[in-house]
Structure formats: structure tokens, C-alpha cells
Write a protein that holds these residues in place. Structure first.
Motif, short mmCIF file in Angstrom:
data_model
loop_
_atom_site.label_atom_id
_atom_site.label_comp_id
_atom_site.label_asym_id
_atom_site.label_seq_id
_atom_site.Cartn_x
_atom_site.Cartn_y
_atom_site.Cartn_z
N ASN A 3 92.71 57.06 22.49
CA ASN A 3 92.55 56.16 23.62
C ASN A 3 91.33 56.60 24.40
O ASN A 3 91.07 57.80 24.56
N ILE A 4 90.57 55.63 24.90
CA ILE A 4 89.35 55.94 25.64
C ILE A 4 89.65 56.70 26.92
O ILE A 4 88.82 57.47 27.41
N ARG A 5 90.84 56.52 27.47
CA ARG A 5 91.20 57.22 28.71
C ARG A 5 91.69 58.63 28.42
O ARG A 5 92.41 58.86 27.46
N ARG A 6 91.26 59.58 29.26
CA ARG A 6 91.69 60.97 29.16
C ARG A 6 92.54 61.33 30.37
O ARG A 6 92.43 60.70 31.42
N ARG A 7 93.36 62.38 30.21
CA ARG A 7 94.15 62.87 31.34
C ARG A 7 93.36 63.87 32.17
O ARG A 7 93.70 64.09 33.34
N THR A 8 92.36 64.48 31.59
CA THR A 8 91.57 65.51 32.27
C THR A 8 90.09 65.18 32.12
O THR A 8 89.70 64.38 31.26
N GLY A 153 89.35 57.48 37.06
CA GLY A 153 90.05 58.22 36.02
C GLY A 153 89.07 59.02 35.18
O GLY A 153 87.90 59.19 35.53
N HIS A 154 89.59 59.52 34.09
CA HIS A 154 88.78 60.32 33.17
C HIS A 154 88.75 59.61 31.82
O HIS A 154 89.74 59.01 31.39
N TRP A 155 87.60 59.73 31.15
CA TRP A 155 87.36 58.91 29.97
C TRP A 155 86.61 59.67 28.89
O TRP A 155 85.79 60.56 29.20
N ILE A 156 86.84 59.30 27.66
CA ILE A 156 85.95 59.72 26.59
C ILE A 156 84.63 58.98 26.79
O ILE A 156 84.63 57.77 26.97
N GLY A 157 83.55 59.71 26.82
CA GLY A 157 82.24 59.09 27.02
C GLY A 157 81.78 59.04 28.45
O GLY A 157 80.72 58.48 28.74
N GLU A 158 82.55 59.64 29.38
CA GLU A 158 82.16 59.54 30.79
C GLU A 158 80.84 60.27 31.07
O GLU A 158 80.04 59.83 31.90
N HIS A 188 80.73 59.06 21.60
CA HIS A 188 80.76 59.20 23.05
C HIS A 188 79.76 58.26 23.72
O HIS A 188 80.02 57.74 24.81
N VAL A 189 78.62 58.03 23.07
CA VAL A 189 77.64 57.11 23.65
C VAL A 189 78.11 55.67 23.52
O VAL A 189 77.90 54.86 24.41
N LEU A 190 78.79 55.33 22.42
CA LEU A 190 79.38 53.99 22.29
C LEU A 190 80.41 53.76 23.40
O LEU A 190 80.37 52.75 24.11
N TYR A 191 81.33 54.71 23.55
CA TYR A 191 82.33 54.60 24.62
C TYR A 191 81.66 54.61 25.99
O TYR A 191 82.03 53.86 26.90
N GLY A 192 80.65 55.48 26.14
CA GLY A 192 79.96 55.57 27.42
C GLY A 192 79.22 54.31 27.78
O GLY A 192 79.16 53.93 28.96
N THR A 193 78.66 53.64 26.79
CA THR A 193 78.00 52.36 27.04
C THR A 193 79.00 51.35 27.60
O THR A 193 78.72 50.64 28.58
#
Length: 221
Positions: A3-8, A153-158, A188-193
Motif C-alpha cells: 500500500n502506498i500509505r505507510r504507518r511511519t 500521513g506517511h507514504w511510500i515515495g514521500e 518511489h519516484v512513480l509513487y512520489g509523482t
């Protein structure tokens, strides 16, 4: 399922891993062959005066290939925009799982000329960010670039998203996205975009008191 969302908070990227993929070198050479041919180099019979000449030709060929992969046209661009819209709308609506599923379904390379790809999605997305945040787009509200914040929140790619937003304020996100990939990794850049696009659209909506999903439908186009 990821999931793109992270807990930390997302940790700093580790060292890039070198991984051997059988057939990758041959595939890349086939992709580079037309560009090398324009440099006078036949990949089946390489004959150059020195290594420096060969390296320079390869660098130019790789740069041209990357540019083409990052700038889809026609149906491929339309499909890329549709995918990015779907991801952004899912994130706006809080459906992280749907956004992740859409992102993970984007193939690294196209199976047809109409496909969205990872490179194309990053290229189109960073191009939009440049256009929106450079301060010269008449459609964007005043102060958008300074006001943009990523979704809470926290995310993969933040981390990648933060880097891309900083570059976009200088109209450099598209030009420098390869450098961000080199430091953060393509996923991470795909998610970050996607995160950067979502943060920009939601901030735009707040500044103009407009529905975010309508802005996404109108401007991710």
C-alpha cells in the motif's frame, strides 16, 4: 498487498542494488540500436576509433531513448493521463488501496505503442508539476507553489515527492527526474509523482474553493 500509505515516516533510501536480469542488456541494445545507427555505429559490428567516441555515442543514445520513453504521445499520452487521473482521484477520496493497485499495474515497458508505462507516467506527471508550479500558468492560483503540501500521513515515495516539488518550483522536475530516480529508485519516484500531483491538486482546490476531483479531471489532461 503493498500500500502506498505507510504507518511511519519513509526512511532514507539505501544504497542502490545492482541486480542482473537475464536478457536485459540485449533488450537495451536493441532499443538503442536505431539511435546508435544515427551516430554511425552498427551494434552488430562496432567499429569506432576509440572508447571515448563510443562512450559519447552511447550517452547521447541513452539520453534520446530516455526522452522518448518519458514523453508519450497520442493514445499513449491519453492513457497515461487517464491512469494518473485515476490514481490522484483515488488518493483524494482516501482510497489508498485503489491508488496502489493502479500504480502497480503500470508496466515498466510497453507491450503496445498505446500503453502507459512507468517512464511515461513519471515524465507526464513531472511535466504537469513543472507547468503548474513554475508561476507562469494562468490557470493556477497565485501562491500555489509555496502553499503545496503532500497529503497528510506517511507514504511510500514521500521523499521523492518532496524533491520533485522543489524541482518543479524551478521548472526542473521533468529535466531532473532521472537524477531523482538514481537516488530514490523508480518505484518511489512513480509513487512520489502521484503524491506530488495529489498534493498540488488538493492545495489548488483549497485556494480556489473548488472540488479537488473536478480540478483533477480538468487539469490532468
Amino acid at each position: 498487498m503493498a500500500n502506498i500509505r505507510r504507518r511511519t515516516p519513509e526512511p532514507e533510501p539505501g544504497p542502490m542494488r545492482i541486480q542482473h536480469t537475464p536478457g536485459m542488456a540485449d533488450e537495451m541494445m536493441r532499443e538503442l540500436a536505431p539511435f546508435l545507427a544515427e551516430e554511425g555505429i552498427d551494434i552488430d559490428n562496432i567499429d569506432v576509433p576509440d572508447l571515448e567516441t563510443l562512450n559519447a555515442a552511447f550517452a547521447r543514445a541513452v539520453e534520446r531513448l530516455n526522452m522518448i520513453q518519458s514523453t508519450p504521445v497520442g493514445a499513449a499520452r491519453d492513457n497515461t493521463l487517464a491512469t494518473l487521473r485515476g490514481v490522484v482521484v483515488a488518493l483524494i477520496n482516501g482510497d489508498d488501496a485503489a491508488a496502489t493497485e493502479l500504480l502497480d499495474a503500470i508496466p515498466p515497458t510497453a507491450t503496445s505503442s498505446d500503453d502507459a508505462t512507468v517512464s511515461g507516467s513519471i515524465g507526464v506527471g513531472t511535466g504537469l508539476l513543472d507547468d503548474w508550479l513554475c508561476g507562469r500558468n494562468p490557470d493556477t492560483p497565485k501562491g500555489l507553489a509555496a502553499a503545496v503540501r503532500l497529503p497528510r500521513g506517511h507514504w511510500i515515495g514521500e521523499r521523492a515527492a518532496t524533491d520533485l516539488l522543489a524541482l518543479a518550483r524551478k521548472h526542473r522536475a521533468f529535466a531532473k527526474h532521472d537524477a531523482v530516480i538514481a537516488s530514490q529508485g523508480g518505484l518511489h519516484v512513480l509513487y512520489g509523482t502521484a503524491l506530488a500531483l495529489t498534493g498540488t491538486i488538493t492545495t489548488w482546490a483549497k485556494l480556489t474553493h473548488s472540488p479537488a476531483t473536478e480540478l483533477a479531471d480538468t487539469h490532468i489532461a
